[in-house]
Design an enzyme around this catalytic site. Sequence first.
Site, PDB file in Angstrom:
ATOM      1  N   VAL A 102    -131.554   4.987  -2.127  1.00 31.17           N
ATOM      2  CA  VAL A 102    -132.597   5.324  -1.149  1.00 31.17           C
ATOM      3  C   VAL A 102    -132.336   4.603   0.179  1.00 31.17           C
ATOM      4  O   VAL A 102    -133.163   4.655   1.081  1.00 31.17           O
ATOM      5  CB  VAL A 102    -133.991   4.931  -1.700  1.00 31.17           C
ATOM      6  N   ASP A 103    -131.167   3.937   0.295  1.00 30.04           N
ATOM      7  CA  ASP A 103    -130.933   3.059   1.445  1.00 30.04           C
ATOM      8  C   ASP A 103    -130.389   3.767   2.685  1.00 30.04           C
ATOM      9  O   ASP A 103    -130.318   3.155   3.758  1.00 30.04           O
ATOM     10  CB  ASP A 103    -130.001   1.900   1.051  1.00 30.04           C
ATOM     11  N   HIS A 118    -133.217  10.381  -5.087  1.00 29.83           N
ATOM     12  CA  HIS A 118    -134.361   9.493  -5.316  1.00 29.83           C
ATOM     13  C   HIS A 118    -135.138   9.183  -4.041  1.00 29.83           C
ATOM     14  O   HIS A 118    -135.905   8.222  -4.004  1.00 29.83           O
ATOM     15  CB  HIS A 118    -133.898   8.201  -6.006  1.00 29.83           C
ATOM     16  N   CYS A 133    -158.488  15.409   7.102  1.00 27.50           N
ATOM     17  CA  CYS A 133    -158.700  14.178   7.882  1.00 27.50           C
ATOM     18  C   CYS A 133    -157.446  13.299   7.950  1.00 27.50           C
ATOM     19  O   CYS A 133    -157.363  12.382   8.764  1.00 27.50           O
ATOM     20  CB  CYS A 133    -159.853  13.369   7.271  1.00 27.50           C
ATOM     21  N   GLY A 187    -120.422   3.285  -8.927  1.00 28.66           N
ATOM     22  CA  GLY A 187    -121.469   2.268  -8.804  1.00 28.66           C
ATOM     23  C   GLY A 187    -122.787   2.620  -9.442  1.00 28.66           C
ATOM     24  O   GLY A 187    -123.835   2.224  -8.932  1.00 28.66           O
ATOM     25  N   GLU A 212    -117.673  -2.778 -14.015  1.00 27.44           N
ATOM     26  CA  GLU A 212    -118.176  -3.060 -15.360  1.00 27.44           C
ATOM     27  C   GLU A 212    -118.201  -1.769 -16.182  1.00 27.44           C
ATOM     28  O   GLU A 212    -118.159  -0.673 -15.622  1.00 27.44           O
ATOM     29  CB  GLU A 212    -119.622  -3.579 -15.298  1.00 27.44           C
ATOM     30  N   ALA A 228    -116.318  -0.339  -5.304  1.00 27.20           N
ATOM     31  CA  ALA A 228    -116.330   0.838  -4.440  1.00 27.20           C
ATOM     32  C   ALA A 228    -115.628   0.541  -3.112  1.00 27.20           C
ATOM     33  O   ALA A 228    -114.880   1.373  -2.598  1.00 27.20           O
ATOM     34  CB  ALA A 228    -117.776   1.262  -4.184  1.00 27.20           C
TER      35      ALA A 228
HETATM   36  P1  OAD Z   1    -127.847  -0.040 -11.661  1.00 27.28           P
HETATM   37  O1  OAD Z   1    -128.316  -1.356 -11.124  1.00 27.28           O
HETATM   38  O2  OAD Z   1    -128.368   0.411 -12.977  1.00 27.28           O
HETATM   39  O3  OAD Z   1    -126.263  -0.049 -11.783  1.00 27.28           O
HETATM   40  C1  OAD Z   1    -125.446  -0.486 -10.739  1.00 27.28           C
HETATM   41  C2  OAD Z   1    -124.009  -0.334 -11.160  1.00 27.28           C
HETATM   42  O4  OAD Z   1    -123.187  -0.733 -10.057  1.00 27.28           O
HETATM   43  C3  OAD Z   1    -123.584  -1.195 -12.350  1.00 27.28           C
HETATM   44  O5  OAD Z   1    -122.908  -0.370 -13.288  1.00 27.28           O
HETATM   45  C4  OAD Z   1    -122.621  -2.223 -11.739  1.00 27.28           C
HETATM   46  O6  OAD Z   1    -121.569  -2.592 -12.633  1.00 27.28           O
HETATM   47  C5  OAD Z   1    -122.069  -1.440 -10.563  1.00 27.28           C
HETATM   48  N1  OAD Z   1    -121.511  -2.228  -9.446  1.00 27.28           N
HETATM   49  C6  OAD Z   1    -121.844  -3.458  -9.035  1.00 27.28           C
HETATM   50  N2  OAD Z   1    -121.125  -3.822  -7.958  1.00 27.28           N
HETATM   51  C7  OAD Z   1    -120.305  -2.770  -7.671  1.00 27.28           C
HETATM   52  C8  OAD Z   1    -119.328  -2.520  -6.676  1.00 27.28           C
HETATM   53  N3  OAD Z   1    -119.048  -3.421  -5.728  1.00 27.28           N
HETATM   54  N4  OAD Z   1    -118.690  -1.333  -6.694  1.00 27.28           N
HETATM   55  C9  OAD Z   1    -118.965  -0.400  -7.641  1.00 27.28           C
HETATM   56  N5  OAD Z   1    -119.887  -0.590  -8.611  1.00 27.28           N
HETATM   57  C10 OAD Z   1    -120.548  -1.752  -8.630  1.00 27.28           C
HETATM   58  O7  OAD Z   1    -128.110   1.041 -10.504  1.00 27.28           O
HETATM   59  P2  OAD Z   1    -128.152   2.636 -10.577  1.00 27.28           P
HETATM   60  O8  OAD Z   1    -127.204   3.148 -11.609  1.00 27.28           O
HETATM   61  O9  OAD Z   1    -128.046   3.141  -9.200  1.00 27.28           O
HETATM   62  O10 OAD Z   1    -134.038   4.639  -9.663  1.00 27.28           O
HETATM   63  O11 OAD Z   1    -129.618   2.880 -11.089  1.00 27.28           O
HETATM   64  C11 OAD Z   1    -130.078   4.199 -11.167  1.00 27.28           C
HETATM   65  C12 OAD Z   1    -131.539   4.266 -10.788  1.00 27.28           C
HETATM   66  O12 OAD Z   1    -132.292   3.316 -11.540  1.00 27.28           O
HETATM   67  C13 OAD Z   1    -131.817   3.856  -9.346  1.00 27.28           C
HETATM   68  O13 OAD Z   1    -131.661   4.918  -8.436  1.00 27.28           O
HETATM   69  C14 OAD Z   1    -133.248   3.453  -9.424  1.00 27.28           C
HETATM   70  C15 OAD Z   1    -133.144   2.579 -10.648  1.00 27.28           C
HETATM   71  O14 OAD Z   1    -134.274   2.261 -11.274  1.00 27.28           O
HETATM   72  C16 OAD Z   1    -135.231   4.762  -9.124  1.00 27.28           C
HETATM   73  O15 OAD Z   1    -135.716   3.909  -8.418  1.00 27.28           O
HETATM   74  C17 OAD Z   1    -135.905   6.052  -9.476  1.00 27.28           C
END
Ligand code: OAD
Length: 239
Positions: A102-103, A118, A133, A187, A212, A228
């Site tokens: 969302v950034d 999202h 209103c 990511g 990971e 990334a």
């Molecule tokens: P997560 O926090 O679940 O996962 C982030 C992933 O990024 C992990 O697998 C890390 O290993 C990886 N990671 C960390 N550093 C990295 C880097 N430098 N390069 C590449 N990968 C890296 O986040 P999301 O999968 O985005 O939803 O989570 C999905 C959704 O859950 C989000 O959009 C949000 C959250 O709750 C809502 O808010 C609806």
Amino acid sequence: MTEVVRSWLRQARRIVLLSGAGMSAESGVPIFRDAQAGLWANFRPEDFATEAAFRARPAMVWDWYQMRREAIAKVEPNAGHLAVAAFQQRHPGRLTVVTQNVDGLHQRAGSPGVLALHGNIAADQWLDPARACCEASLPGGGQPPSCATCGNLRRPAVVWFGEMLPQRELALAQQAAAACDLMLVVGTSGLVYPAAGLARSTRGKVVVVNPEATDLDDAADAVLRGSAGSLLPALLGDG
Ligand code: OAD
């Protein structure tokens, strides 16, 4: 393996890049699910990222989003976002970005037509359907802005747990996933649906880019362990 994936990318006519919080980690935006430093490390997402949480404690949830907004406003797209946008400029129409983030960093890097599944943390919307209103909103210290007449509240324009994704973006993302030859999954832990389902439903090759293990590794034709910001320039760069 990077060279193999580069050759797949060269051959692919249609590419989807599905990104998650790790895409922005090197910009300084914390990911969600890191046991020590993640956004959900000290509390459960249901305490913040749901409609019920907002209705119960609007000031607390609003403050939490204001903190995230301020942090995100200070960061810049990283080498990964820039490599994606540069590839899209060199190859118009060939790569579609679908993001759970969302950034707004893909958009700020110059990616066209980003499908933000999202929502957008910088924007607000009415909590309840707008009434006649509800034209102006009054900011209040620490409180969400509200309608002076009926009390309707402004809320962040993000998708909370239990809510539907924006239908247009989801439909376009599903079409792009169905039609692509290759999907880069960058990511994301792959735990949140329907976003993760895009990687499971594509008929194209799936390449996971993540330092990971992820829940989508079993669906991948190749897994690249790395960040990334370093791998995307290597995969999508000109050289
Ligand atoms: P997560 O926090 O679940 O996962 C982030 C992933 O990024 C992990 O697998 C890390 O290993 C990886 N990671 C960390 N550093 C990295 C880097 N430098 N390069 C590449 N990968 C890296 O986040 P999301 O999968 O985005 O939803 O989570 C999905 C959704 O859950 C989000 O959009 C949000 C959250 O709750 C809502 O808010 C609806």
